[in-house]
Design an enzyme around this catalytic site. Structure first.
Site, PDB file in Angstrom:
ATOM      1  N   TYR A   1       9.814  11.079  21.184  1.00  0.00           N
ATOM      2  CA  TYR A   1      10.810  10.760  20.326  1.00  0.00           C
ATOM      3  C   TYR A   1      10.410  10.845  19.082  1.00  0.00           C
ATOM      4  CZ  TYR A   1      14.234   9.058  24.212  1.00  0.00           C
ATOM      5  OH  TYR A   1      14.944   8.877  25.240  1.00  0.00           O
TER       6      TYR A   1
ATOM      7  N   ASP B   1      12.132   5.007  -5.630  1.00  0.00           N
ATOM      8  CA  ASP B   1      10.740   5.336  -6.470  1.00  0.00           C
ATOM      9  C   ASP B   1       9.771   4.524  -5.679  1.00  0.00           C
ATOM     10  OD1 ASP B   1      12.979   7.262  -8.265  1.00  0.00           O
ATOM     11  OD2 ASP B   1      13.233   5.798  -8.998  1.00  0.00           O
TER      12      ASP B   1
ATOM     13  N   TRP C   1     -15.922  24.502   7.660  1.00  0.00           N
ATOM     14  CA  TRP C   1     -16.558  25.420   6.878  1.00  0.00           C
ATOM     15  C   TRP C   1     -17.437  25.256   5.808  1.00  0.00           C
ATOM     16  CZ3 TRP C   1     -16.380  26.600   1.313  1.00  0.00           C
ATOM     17  CH2 TRP C   1     -16.775  27.610   0.618  1.00  0.00           C
ATOM     18  N   LEU C   2     -17.275  23.583   5.858  1.00  0.00           N
ATOM     19  CA  LEU C   2     -19.182  23.052   4.805  1.00  0.00           C
ATOM     20  C   LEU C   2     -19.570  22.414   5.889  1.00  0.00           C
ATOM     21  CD1 LEU C   2     -16.712  21.587   2.054  1.00  0.00           C
ATOM     22  CD2 LEU C   2     -18.176  23.889   1.529  1.00  0.00           C
ATOM     23  N   HIS C   3     -19.467  22.333   7.237  1.00  0.00           N
ATOM     24  CA  HIS C   3     -20.291  21.670   8.162  1.00  0.00           C
ATOM     25  C   HIS C   3     -20.198  20.150   7.911  1.00  0.00           C
ATOM     26  CE1 HIS C   3     -20.800  25.468   9.917  1.00  0.00           C
ATOM     27  NE2 HIS C   3     -20.845  26.051   8.895  1.00  0.00           N
ATOM     28  N   VAL C   4     -18.801  19.258   7.246  1.00  0.00           N
ATOM     29  CA  VAL C   4     -19.217  18.492   7.558  1.00  0.00           C
ATOM     30  C   VAL C   4     -19.530  17.195   8.196  1.00  0.00           C
ATOM     31  CG1 VAL C   4     -17.709  17.815   5.437  1.00  0.00           C
ATOM     32  CG2 VAL C   4     -17.268  17.240   7.604  1.00  0.00           C
TER      33      VAL C   4
ATOM     34  N   GLU D   1       4.359   9.715   3.946  1.00  0.00           N
ATOM     35  CA  GLU D   1       4.935  10.842   3.478  1.00  0.00           C
ATOM     36  C   GLU D   1       6.335  10.545   4.754  1.00  0.00           C
ATOM     37  OE1 GLU D   1       7.609  12.710   1.360  1.00  0.00           O
ATOM     38  OE2 GLU D   1       5.242  13.092   1.104  1.00  0.00           O
TER      39      GLU D   1
ATOM     40  N   GLU E   1      12.203  18.516   4.918  1.00  0.00           N
ATOM     41  CA  GLU E   1      11.026  17.494   3.703  1.00  0.00           C
ATOM     42  C   GLU E   1      10.318  18.989   3.728  1.00  0.00           C
ATOM     43  OE1 GLU E   1      12.082  14.939   2.490  1.00  0.00           O
ATOM     44  OE2 GLU E   1      13.584  14.454   4.297  1.00  0.00           O
TER      45      GLU E   1
ATOM     46  N   GLU F   1      14.100   6.943   2.364  1.00  0.00           N
ATOM     47  CA  GLU F   1      15.124   7.519   1.968  1.00  0.00           C
ATOM     48  C   GLU F   1      16.266   7.863   3.141  1.00  0.00           C
ATOM     49  OE1 GLU F   1      13.140  11.133   0.685  1.00  0.00           O
ATOM     50  OE2 GLU F   1      12.239  10.180  -1.582  1.00  0.00           O
TER      51      GLU F   1
END
Length: 136
Positions: free
Chosen positions: A21, A100, A52-55, A74, A33, A81
């Site tokens: 669910y 809001d 790409w930056l290999h964090v 979100e 959305e 809403e």
């Protein structure tokens, strides 16, 4: 004695179904959305940039928390809403205010995630930019 294992199995099936669910809810939100689709694209960019930056693992953890918090905000905004539209289909100032405020929570979390992104990606991107310009 046989009832306990049956109850356990029924509960287990219920728990597994609840994941379904939840996944369905995320899927429906993604389809309906536009903001969530934007967050999905932003998530893909964050993952690609991090790879790409290999964090470091620590930075991946920070990015995962930031991305997850934005998605959660979100999704909660969408749920709020939807409920407001159900109970107050006509305009009402309090319904507008609630929407809001919920949207403001998403904005606040997105800004915080942006700060995390700048802190994690800024230094290695700066280093790459400097290296491209021929500076040590």
């Amino acid at each position: 004695m046989a009832k306990a294992p049956q109850r356990h199995r029924a509960r287990w099936r219920h728990e597994v179904a609840s994941f379904g669910y939840a996944i369905q809810g995320i899927r429906e939100a993604l389809l309906s959305e536009p903001h969530l689709r934007f967050h999905a694209l932003a998530t893909a960019v964050v993952v690609a940039l991090g790879a790409w930056l290999h964090v470091s693992r620590h930075d991946w953890a920070l990015l995962a928390l930031a991305v997850g918090a934005v998605w959660a905000a979100e999704l909660m905004n969408t749920a709020i809403e939807t409920i407001i539209d159900l109970v107050s289909p006509d305009f009402h100032p309090l319904a507008g205010r609630a929407k809001d405020v919920a949207a403001g929570a998403v904005l606040l979390m997105a800004l915080a995630a942006g700060v995390v992104g700048l802190l994690v990606f800024g230094p290695p991107l700066w280093d790459k930019a400097v290296a491209l310009n021929g500076h040590p």
